[in-house]
Design a protein around this motif. Structure first.
Motif, PDB file in Angstrom:
ATOM      1  N   ALA A  67      -9.215   9.517   8.397  1.00 40.93           N
ATOM      2  CA  ALA A  67      -9.071   8.327   8.891  1.00 40.93           C
ATOM      3  C   ALA A  67     -10.443   7.977   9.750  1.00 40.93           C
ATOM      4  N   ASP A  68     -10.898   9.118  10.414  1.00 39.04           N
ATOM      5  CA  ASP A  68     -12.105   8.869  11.034  1.00 39.04           C
ATOM      6  C   ASP A  68     -13.091   8.495  10.362  1.00 39.04           C
ATOM      7  N   ILE A  69     -13.474   9.134   9.065  1.00 43.37           N
ATOM      8  CA  ILE A  69     -14.337   8.880   8.288  1.00 43.37           C
ATOM      9  C   ILE A  69     -14.491   7.443   7.580  1.00 43.37           C
ATOM     10  N   ALA A  70     -13.043   7.062   7.369  1.00 43.85           N
ATOM     11  CA  ALA A  70     -12.842   5.773   6.874  1.00 43.85           C
ATOM     12  C   ALA A  70     -13.466   4.816   7.652  1.00 43.85           C
ATOM     13  N   ALA A  71     -12.914   4.924   8.951  1.00 42.62           N
ATOM     14  CA  ALA A  71     -13.216   3.926  10.154  1.00 42.62           C
ATOM     15  C   ALA A  71     -14.860   4.137  10.155  1.00 42.62           C
ATOM     16  N   ALA A  72     -15.258   5.186  10.171  1.00 43.05           N
ATOM     17  CA  ALA A  72     -16.953   5.027  10.467  1.00 43.05           C
ATOM     18  C   ALA A  72     -17.632   4.274   9.375  1.00 43.05           C
ATOM     19  N   LEU A  73     -17.026   4.682   8.029  1.00 42.35           N
ATOM     20  CA  LEU A  73     -17.709   3.894   7.092  1.00 42.35           C
ATOM     21  C   LEU A  73     -17.456   2.415   7.096  1.00 42.35           C
ATOM     22  N   ALA A  74     -16.306   1.996   7.643  1.00 44.26           N
ATOM     23  CA  ALA A  74     -16.039   0.522   7.798  1.00 44.26           C
ATOM     24  C   ALA A  74     -16.923  -0.051   8.531  1.00 44.26           C
ATOM     25  N   ALA A  75     -17.145   0.686   9.665  1.00 40.41           N
ATOM     26  CA  ALA A  75     -18.146   0.243  10.832  1.00 40.41           C
ATOM     27  C   ALA A  75     -19.545  -0.026  10.404  1.00 40.41           C
ATOM     28  N   ASP A  76     -20.007   1.086   9.432  1.00 40.14           N
ATOM     29  CA  ASP A  76     -21.343   0.978   8.875  1.00 40.14           C
ATOM     30  C   ASP A  76     -21.389  -0.404   7.821  1.00 40.14           C
ATOM     31  N   VAL A  77     -20.254  -0.428   7.348  1.00 44.25           N
ATOM     32  CA  VAL A  77     -20.352  -1.773   6.375  1.00 44.25           C
ATOM     33  C   VAL A  77     -20.421  -2.817   6.802  1.00 44.25           C
ATOM     34  N   ALA A  78     -19.712  -2.887   8.243  1.00 46.68           N
ATOM     35  CA  ALA A  78     -19.689  -4.286   8.793  1.00 46.68           C
ATOM     36  C   ALA A  78     -21.185  -4.548   9.523  1.00 46.68           C
ATOM     37  N   GLU A  79     -21.684  -3.044  10.048  1.00 44.80           N
ATOM     38  CA  GLU A  79     -23.065  -3.492  10.637  1.00 44.80           C
ATOM     39  C   GLU A  79     -24.209  -3.904   9.661  1.00 44.80           C
ATOM     40  N   ARG A  80     -24.104  -3.230   8.568  1.00 48.39           N
ATOM     41  CA  ARG A  80     -25.051  -3.525   7.345  1.00 48.39           C
ATOM     42  C   ARG A  80     -24.854  -4.988   6.978  1.00 48.39           C
ATOM     43  N   ALA A  81     -23.694  -5.485   6.964  1.00 46.89           N
ATOM     44  CA  ALA A  81     -23.246  -6.857   6.478  1.00 46.89           C
ATOM     45  C   ALA A  81     -23.861  -7.688   7.446  1.00 46.89           C
ATOM     46  N   ALA A  82     -23.602  -7.412   8.704  1.00 49.30           N
ATOM     47  CA  ALA A  82     -24.250  -8.242  10.126  1.00 49.30           C
ATOM     48  C   ALA A  82     -25.836  -8.650   9.752  1.00 49.30           C
ATOM     49  N   LYS A  83     -26.307  -7.323   9.446  1.00 49.36           N
ATOM     50  CA  LYS A  83     -27.622  -7.327   9.286  1.00 49.36           C
ATOM     51  C   LYS A  83     -28.299  -8.224   8.209  1.00 49.36           C
ATOM     52  N   LEU A  84     -27.456  -8.101   7.081  1.00 45.27           N
ATOM     53  CA  LEU A  84     -28.061  -8.902   5.747  1.00 45.27           C
ATOM     54  C   LEU A  84     -27.660 -10.479   6.257  1.00 45.27           C
ATOM     55  N   ALA A  85     -26.639 -10.663   7.124  1.00 39.87           N
ATOM     56  CA  ALA A  85     -26.396 -11.934   7.268  1.00 39.87           C
ATOM     57  C   ALA A  85     -27.618 -12.546   8.147  1.00 39.87           C
ATOM     58  N   GLN A  86     -28.053 -11.690   9.036  1.00 40.63           N
ATOM     59  CA  GLN A  86     -29.256 -12.149   9.767  1.00 40.63           C
ATOM     60  C   GLN A  86     -30.395 -12.515   8.922  1.00 40.63           C
ATOM     61  N   GLU A  87     -30.738 -11.709   7.853  1.00 45.88           N
ATOM     62  CA  GLU A  87     -31.744 -11.851   7.240  1.00 45.88           C
ATOM     63  C   GLU A  87     -31.503 -12.895   6.198  1.00 45.88           C
ATOM     64  N   THR A  88     -30.534 -13.421   6.092  1.00 41.69           N
ATOM     65  CA  THR A  88     -30.454 -14.728   5.267  1.00 41.69           C
ATOM     66  C   THR A  88     -30.062 -15.943   6.190  1.00 41.69           C
ATOM     67  N   ALA A  89     -30.332 -15.989   7.259  1.00 40.21           N
ATOM     68  CA  ALA A  89     -30.079 -17.148   8.365  1.00 40.21           C
ATOM     69  C   ALA A  89     -30.859 -18.179   8.049  1.00 40.21           C
TER      70      ALA A  89
END
Length: 278
Positions: A56-78
């Motif tokens: 469960a901790d690994i899944a949560a860490a991966l979900a947080a990583d996905v969200a962080e990278r998605a936010a970064k990509l969103a900034q790059e396409t602002a």
């Protein structure tokens, strides 16, 4: 229960952790899964056991990583545009690909309103305003199809669950689909966790019982077929013919050979009785 393994390859370990290949590789890159400790290719039970406890901790860490990278990509396409293609829109909404695909499949994202290929600035602004609600509706963990759902339930119950069992559980109402993707039902982790183990055991037992019954019926049909037919060698022996003459009789239509290469016993014996001198 499943017998304990002496070693775990990458595919088996990914299934045990309920991760796709991509997420498993990302987990290794982030150090959430250590390097293989058996010949640099496989993992030992000693290495795997703590990983399974931290699933469960690994899944949560991966979900947080996905969200962080998605936010970064969103900034790059602002940069503001007059129209947004699917990839840019996905990034501006902060969605990973499976979320974007499911959002479109479920109608949470409307069809493109610019030449059927892109979304206007007004449509993008409206979607971005509801991005938080959209992400919440989709969830952070991808829903899975029947195959991966079977792997997940098999791990939690220790039973040999198959995709067919998943479909039967859904038909019986013991498992509720959380949505669909390309016309096929998908299931969330929460929905799978809510399935009673007794229901899973019943579905698996019924399938195995049905398979055993079908195997017994097939064996009975085979025994009957063997009793009512002869092989080429047996037919030639009964008729006192060579293999070549037997083939010639079939070619001339004087004897029938079935698709399985066998001959009807009654037909052969009728020829024997009709020509005792052969």
């Amino acid at each position: 229960m499943n017998a304990p393994r002496s070693e775990y390859g990458p595919v088996v370990l990914a299934n045990e952790l309920e991760l796709t290949h991509r997420l498993f590789e990302r987990a290794k890159h982030l150090g959430l899964v250590p390097p293989p400790d058996v010949e640099d290719r496989r993992w030992s039970p000693a290495a795997v056991e703590p990983l399974l406890e931290r699933r469960a901790d690994i899944a949560a860490a991966l979900a947080a990583d996905v969200a962080e990278r998605a936010a970064k990509l969103a900034q790059e396409t602002a940069r503001e545009r007059d129209a947004y293609g699917p990839e840019v829109l996905r990034r501006r909404l902060g969605l990973v690909r499976w979320q974007f695909d499911q959002a479109r499949e479920r109608g949470l994202i409307p069809e493109p309103d610019v030449d059927g290929r892109a979304w206007s600035a007004a449509a993008e602004a409206e979607l971005r305003a509801g991005a938080a609600e959209l992400t919440a509706a989709l969830g952070a963990v991808p829903r899975v199809g029947a195959g991966k759902a079977a792997v997940a339930l098999g791990h939690t119950t220790g039973l040999p669950v198959t995709a067919d069992d998943i479909r039967r559980l859904a038909e019986a109402g013991a498992l509720r689909a959380s949505g669909e993707f390309r016309g096929h039902p998908t299931y969330s982790r929460e929905a799978l966790a809510a399935v009673p183990e007794a229901a899973v055991e019943e579905a698996v037992t019924e399938r195995l019982r049905r398979a055993e019954t079908e195997a017994e019926a097939a064996a009975a049909l085979l025994r009957q077929r063997m009793a009512e037919s002869l092989s080429a060698a047996e037919a030639a022996e009964q008729l006192g013919w060579s293999a070549a003459r037997l083939e010639a009789a079939v070619a001339k239509g004087g004897l029938t050979r079935a698709q399985d290469g066998r001959y009807d016993r009654a037909e052969v014996m009728a020829l024997v009785a009709a020509d005792p001198w052969r």
